[in-house]
Design an enzyme around this catalytic site. Structure first.
Site, mmCIF file in Angstrom:
data_model
loop_
_atom_site.group_PDB
_atom_site.id
_atom_site.type_symbol
_atom_site.label_atom_id
_atom_site.label_comp_id
_atom_site.label_asym_id
_atom_site.label_seq_id
_atom_site.Cartn_x
_atom_site.Cartn_y
_atom_site.Cartn_z
ATOM 1 N N ARG A 4 0.805 -1.191 0.000
ATOM 2 C CA ARG A 4 0.000 0.000 0.000
ATOM 3 C C ARG A 4 0.853 1.262 0.000
ATOM 4 O O ARG A 4 1.737 1.420 0.823
ATOM 5 C CB ARG A 4 -0.912 -0.014 1.226
ATOM 6 C CG ARG A 4 -0.136 -0.203 2.493
ATOM 7 C CD ARG A 4 -0.872 -1.062 3.487
ATOM 8 N NE ARG A 4 -0.064 -1.212 4.674
ATOM 9 C CZ ARG A 4 0.914 -2.095 4.752
ATOM 10 N NH1 ARG A 4 1.203 -2.874 3.748
ATOM 11 N NH2 ARG A 4 1.638 -2.189 5.840
ATOM 12 N N MET A 122 -1.774 -5.266 8.419
ATOM 13 C CA MET A 122 -0.626 -5.117 7.517
ATOM 14 C C MET A 122 -0.987 -4.297 6.282
ATOM 15 O O MET A 122 -0.183 -3.505 5.784
ATOM 16 C CB MET A 122 -0.131 -6.501 7.088
ATOM 17 C CG MET A 122 0.499 -7.321 8.196
ATOM 18 S SD MET A 122 2.210 -6.854 8.572
ATOM 19 C CE MET A 122 3.076 -7.645 7.207
ATOM 20 N N GLU A 123 -2.202 -4.497 5.768
ATOM 21 C CA GLU A 123 -2.568 -3.889 4.491
ATOM 22 C C GLU A 123 -3.025 -2.443 4.597
ATOM 23 O O GLU A 123 -2.745 -1.646 3.698
ATOM 24 C CB GLU A 123 -3.661 -4.726 3.816
ATOM 25 C CG GLU A 123 -3.223 -6.105 3.386
ATOM 26 C CD GLU A 123 -2.184 -6.072 2.275
ATOM 27 O OE1 GLU A 123 -2.085 -5.038 1.579
ATOM 28 O OE2 GLU A 123 -1.474 -7.077 2.116
ATOM 29 N N SER A 124 -3.750 -2.090 5.667
ATOM 30 C CA SER A 124 -4.286 -0.722 5.729
ATOM 31 C C SER A 124 -4.270 -0.139 7.131
ATOM 32 O O SER A 124 -4.969 0.837 7.383
ATOM 33 C CB SER A 124 -5.717 -0.691 5.183
ATOM 34 O OG SER A 124 -6.607 -1.341 6.079
ATOM 35 N N TYR A 309 6.664 -10.932 4.398
ATOM 36 C CA TYR A 309 5.253 -10.596 4.592
ATOM 37 C C TYR A 309 4.518 -11.750 5.262
ATOM 38 O O TYR A 309 3.734 -11.543 6.199
ATOM 39 C CB TYR A 309 4.609 -10.258 3.249
ATOM 40 C CG TYR A 309 3.125 -9.972 3.338
ATOM 41 C CD1 TYR A 309 2.657 -8.696 3.619
ATOM 42 C CD2 TYR A 309 2.184 -10.990 3.140
ATOM 43 C CE1 TYR A 309 1.290 -8.437 3.706
ATOM 44 C CE2 TYR A 309 0.831 -10.736 3.232
ATOM 45 C CZ TYR A 309 0.385 -9.455 3.517
ATOM 46 O OH TYR A 309 -0.967 -9.211 3.597
#
Length: 395
Positions: A4, A122-124, A309
């Protein structure tokens, strides 16, 4: 999906002067040429017109795509961020705040709610950074640019399909500079294949403040790729003195009992339970922590196959559920190789008589086998780790 990164500026309208105007005009011509291809893919003229109303050429997206940082952070630094105290604390708070939702998601899809929450973190950052770039503009810009034109045009068509289906209004179809969307950063083709309407309102809305559809969609995605209920992603282990590192790597799979016979134990000194076949990995070579990893490690890898990741998601999930930090520290300052360095490593190994079966900058099974063979020939522990020090030695 995609890492991101977020843009709020850098829009260039199709009517500005100078070189930007020339690019914008070329972009407008590309959009005109794209329309028949979109129609052939089943997108209506009405959807196309509405989607491209106000669409803009975004030079910042191209700049980011061409200049993504190659440098690979030391794994110790990466893990400190992935499972930071703040991210763990926030994850536990989210587990409490959305306990009912996450319980239903886990019951419906059979996927560990802690893992779904960890991916969200982790993503946002638990929805705090979903991306605010207009998606049609960024995908059209990147498709027009051509460096990965076929891929981004495929994503653009999928994004138009999302609009045509009515899942989201054009003004709310936003995401990262590279086209990833919502709380858990789905790319449009993954959204089309796996997103679910968990709220039952007729829309698969992964952009809303309510994360229900996004979290359920992530669980649906993991289930589709074979999530094993009750199985951990991995277990930190200790290796016996003189362990044969030839046995490491994801290609080697054995039962926990077989690893126990080799002297591998959990960090508590006990045999690892029988969670299914496992591989033994040492992400930073013989000098760092070791893990037995299971099928669910590979399933998380379908979301993002970077080993760091996968370990980050798994460890964050474990910390959210109340487990402690790793017992063995990652070596401080140990970074991965840049792509150019990986290419050079393969070239030098092959030239030294240890063929990597091709030079592509990817350290896969063939390259690791060549590294191990070289290490054996020099009396080095054959852990197959592509390190900076190994490259320097080959030089």
């Amino acid at each position: 999906m995609y890492r991101r990164q977020f843009i709020a500026t850098g829009l260039v309208s199709l009517g500005v002067a100078g070189s930007a105007s020339a690019q914008a005009n070329a972009f407008a011509n590309w959009v005109t040429g794209f329309r028949p291809r979109a129609r052939a893919a089943g997108i209506s003229d009405r959807t196309i017109t509405a989607a491209f109303d106000g669409a803009q050429y975004l030079p910042d997206s191209i700049n980011r795509d061409r200049n993504q940082a190659e440098f690979v952070r030391p794994l110790a630094e990466y893990m400190a961020t992935a499972a930071s105290d703040a991210r763990v604390s926030n994850g536990r708070s989210m587990m409490q705040q959305y306990a009912g939702l996450l319980s239903r998601v886990q019951a419906t899809f059979g996927v560990d709610a802690n893992v779904v929450t960890a991916i969200w973190g982790m993503e946002s950052n638990y929805g705090a950074r979903r991306g605010d770039t207009p998606l049609i503009s960024t995908l059209a810009t990147l498709a027009f640019d051509g460096r990965r034109g076929r891929f981004f045009e495929q994503q653009l068509v999928a994004a138009l399909g999302i609009l045509q289906n009515g899942d989201v209004a054009p003004r709310n179809l936003t995401g990262s500079w590279a086209g990833a969307m919502g709380h858990t950063q789905f790319i449009p083709t993954s959204y089309q294949a796996y997103a679910v309407d968990f709220t039952g309102d007729g829309r698969r809305d992964i952009w809303a403040d309510d994360p229900s559809d996004a979290l359920a969609s992530t669980a649906a995605y993991l289930r589709r790729y074979g999530w094993q209920q009750g199985q951990p992603w991995g277990v930190e282990v200790r290796l016996p003195p003189g362990f044969d590192f030839e046995q490491t790597g994801r290609a080697v799979k054995r039962s926990p009992a077989a690893w126990t016979r080799q002297g591998v134990r959990g960090v508590d000194g006990q045999p690892v339970p029988n969670y299914g076949e496992a591989s033994l990995i040492t992400p930073t070579g013989a000098g760092g922590p070791a893990f037995l990893v299971f099928r669910n490690f590979d399933v998380i890898g379908r979301y993002n196959n970077a080993e760091a990741y996968i370990i980050g998601v798994g460890h964050l999930a474990d910390r959210i559920r109340g487990m402690g930090p790793f017992q063995t520290a990652f070596p401080a300052g140990e970074r991965g190789l840049l792509r150019a360095e990986r290419v050079e490593l393969q070239q030098r190994l092959t030239a030294a008589g240890f063929s990597t079966q091709g030079v592509d900058g990817r350290i896969g099974p063939n390259s690791r086998a060549a590294i191990k063979a070289y290490q054996r020939s020099r009396g080095i522990v054959p852990d197959g780790y592509a390190s900076v020090s190994l490259l320097e030695r080959l030089r």
